[in-house]
Design an enzyme around this catalytic site. Structure first.
Site, PDB file in Angstrom:
ATOM      1  N   GLU A 390       0.814  -1.212   0.000  1.00 15.20           N
ATOM      2  CA  GLU A 390       0.000   0.000   0.000  1.00 15.20           C
ATOM      3  C   GLU A 390       0.850   1.266   0.000  1.00 15.20           C
ATOM      4  OE1 GLU A 390      -3.301   0.360  -0.432  1.00 15.20           O
ATOM      5  OE2 GLU A 390      -3.251  -1.779  -0.833  1.00 15.20           O
ATOM      6  N   HIS A 393       1.949   2.188  -3.365  1.00 12.90           N
ATOM      7  CA  HIS A 393       0.969   2.981  -4.123  1.00 12.90           C
ATOM      8  C   HIS A 393       1.218   4.472  -3.908  1.00 12.90           C
ATOM      9  CE1 HIS A 393      -1.406  -0.082  -5.952  1.00 12.90           C
ATOM     10  NE2 HIS A 393      -1.878  -0.583  -4.832  1.00 12.90           N
ATOM     11  N   HIS A 486      -5.926  -6.437 -10.606  1.00  8.97           N
ATOM     12  CA  HIS A 486      -5.200  -7.429  -9.817  1.00  8.97           C
ATOM     13  C   HIS A 486      -4.950  -8.679 -10.638  1.00  8.97           C
ATOM     14  CE1 HIS A 486      -7.023  -4.756  -6.798  1.00  8.97           C
ATOM     15  NE2 HIS A 486      -5.920  -4.995  -6.106  1.00  8.97           N
TER      16      HIS A 486
END
Length: 593
Positions: A390, A393, A486
């Site tokens: 995360e 990102h 994904h």
């Protein structure tokens, strides 16, 4: 449900420029004409801006454009790369980003641009009023609309005048998050409607788990006793001071934590050695402002119990994961924080009520961790590779800002740039594990192996199609351009693994891998260190918001040529690795796909 979003738009980037570039002449008013651009070349930004106008046929810069620097990168050999966002007639351009490449002497070497078309709209006069755009945005996002702002939407192969509206407290977003809605200023059509945060668990995965009747039950450690809190020696009155404490985590065992001592028997879960990185308690609220979180304090510098009965335990995992991610980026690439601006990262645990997810929230600029929904996910998702994924990102947001090509009504993202974003998060997330090298969380090329799923992992880089939950693919095909991100991420993740470790069967640590190739070829890896360096250089220098897999192949080849030479084994292996996942120069799709 809170959904993945089309990340970082030009209007938001302009706000962060001053925080990511060094002070000086780079912040002079951006020239809006070739004559003004050429007038001064006193900095890399000025030189790159002048070059962009001088080479307009290559860069796509047109009259009325203004270029604002987002990042400046200087290589060891003196070459410079300046990343720009643009405005047209004063309006931010969505999808107008570009990187100008310069020699050591500031000579123009080339450009990497997101839009391969002119971003000049047919008109800059709107038919819709701002109030009409706000009403439309509030209706589709089911929340409270902020002020509508005119932009040029240069995405999807065209340029149109549009309004951009941020909608808060959206009923269509998990835990009442915000969304950014772009409304066509002529027709009123909604051009995009996307959340402002990125979640680890996608809507499609949630649906798959529900259909299978499966839940994730992460295996956490048992309670840890006998922890010793250690505080750095501090003379009376010399507070705040850096101290070293100990934490009992859910997933990583007993860990050392750098904390802040505020009094003789008072400690704060804040790391002064890593730019004041801090974790706070959201107290079950849906906070998107870090300032609203409750500070974690302790009297003996011993944090958590290794179980969820202590509110500090999840905070230990979060703080540990974030600091290890920051350490990986700094140690490996010299990157100082997520935005490379010497600013710490923030996290809030116990976010919302029964939230079974973890998020990177660009609005908050922090990680948000729910406690689990008690159904699909029964524990907080504070696992190390989840945090590494995360926060990556956030790194992508601050650099290429890769965007999916579309988002469906359920919040699922599609398209190769978004797939590449997910892949990079997996690639660098696994590297965070290797960098931390924690025996309680052994490093590997698996993602989510501690989530307690029946297939023992969520995704894997060596043979992506072994992930049956998301239907991840091993190889590129034309239909991948509109595959859920994904699922599509497997293409570049597989290419990375082949570049690093090669094809075939091998055991690394305690995991056995067996990586196939599309054409039956044998690939000999160059090692994870070199492969990771090539992908990072490609991301920061040669990728933009629209980079797809064939563009990523070119970007990594350029990066390998820069670092090792175009006749090197490394360069040739990059080419072989992409060919082994069916991404070649010969099958590059025509413009517009």
């Amino acid at each position: 449900m809170r959904r993945p979003h089309i990340r970082r738009v030009a209007i938001a980037v302009a706000v962060t420029t001053a925080a990511t570039l060094p002070a000086g002449s780079a912040f002079a008013a951006a020239p809006d004409s070739p004559a003004r651009a050429a007038a001064s070349v006193s900095s890399p930004v000025d030189a790159a801006r002048a070059a962009a106008f001088a080479h307009a046929s290559a860069t796509g810069v047109t009259q009325g454009d203004t270029l604002q620097a987002k990042d400046v990168m200087t290589d060891p050999d003196g070459k410079q790369h300046v990343r720009f966002v643009r405005t047209h007639q004063g309006l931010p351009v969505l999808g107008g980003d570009l990187v100008v490449h310069l020699s050591k002497q500031s000579g123009y070497l080339g450009v990497t641009r997101a839009a391969d078309h002119v971003v000049k709209p047919a008109t800059t006069e709107a038919k819709l009023t701002p109030q009409q755009a706000e009403q439309k945005a509030a209706a589709v996002a089911k929340g409270d609309a902020g002020s509508a702002e005119l932009v040029v939407d240069g995405r999807d192969g065209a340029a149109a005048l549009a309004y951009q509206v941020r909608v808060t407290d959206s009923d269509t977003t998990e835990a009442g998050g915000s969304r950014t809605v772009v409304v066509d200023a002529q027709t009123g059509k909604v051009r995009s409607n996307t959340p402002d945060s990125d979640e680890f668990i996608s809507p499609s995965l949630e649906e798959t788990l529900r259909k299978r009747g499966e839940s994730a039950t992460p295996e956490s450690g048992t309670a840890v006793t006998g922890l010793t809190g250690i505080s750095g020696a501090t003379a009376a009155g010399q507070y705040p001071a850096t101290a070293t404490g100990s934490g009992a985590s859910l997933f990583a065992g007993k860990v050392a934590l750098s904390t802040t001592q505020t009094a003789r028997t008072s400690f704060l879960l804040k790391d002064r050695t890593r730019w004041n990185t801090e974790t706070r308690d959201a107290r079950g609220q849906e906070l998107e402002s870090f300032a609203g979180g409750k500070k974690f304090t302790d009297g003996d510098n011993k944090w958590g119990t290794g179980t969820t009965s202590s509110r500090a335990t999840a905070a230990v995992d979060a703080q540990y994961g974030i600091t290890k991610t920051l350490d990986f980026y700094k140690k490996t690439f010299g990157r100082k924080g997520i935005k490379n601006n010497s600013a710490g990262a923030h996290a809030m645990v116990h976010f919302g009520n029964k939230v079974g997810n973890a998020f990177w929230d660009s609005t908050c600029g922090c990680m948000l961790y729910g406690d689990g929904d008690g159904d699909l996910f029964k524990k907080p998702l504070v696992v190390l590779d989840v945090t590494g994924h995360e926060l990556t990102h956030g790194v992508v947001d601050a650099t290429a800002a890769l965007e999916p090509t579309r988002v469906d009504q359920d919040g699922n993202q599609y398209g190769e740039p978004g797939s590449l974003n997910e892949s990079l998060a997996d690639i660098f997330g696994s590297n965070v594990e290797f960098s931390a090298n924690n025996p309680k969380n052994p490093p590997n090329y698996l993602l989510g192996e501690k989530l307690g799923l029946e297939q023992k992992f969520l995704r894997r880089l060596d043979h992506p199609s072994l992930d049956k939950l998301e239907g991840t693919v091993d190889y590129w095909a034309p239909e991948v351009y509109d595959t859920e991100v994904h699922a599509g991420s497997g293409v570049s993740s597989h290419a990375f693994y082949l570049l690093a470790e090669g094809s075939g069967r091998k055991t690394i640590g305690s995991v056995t891998y067996d990586s196939p190739t599309y054409d039956g070829s044998t690939v000999t890896g160059i090692g994870r260190t070199k492969a990771t360096a090539i992908f990072y250089r490609a991301l920061t220098r040669y990728m933009v918001s629209t980079t797809d897999f064939h563009d990523a192949r070119k970007a990594t080849l350029k990066a390998a040529a820069d670092m090792y030479g175009s006749s090197s084994t490394e360069y040739k292996t990059v080419n072989k690795a992409w060919a082994a996942v069916n991404v070649t120069a010969a099958n590059t799709p025509a413009a517009g796909h």
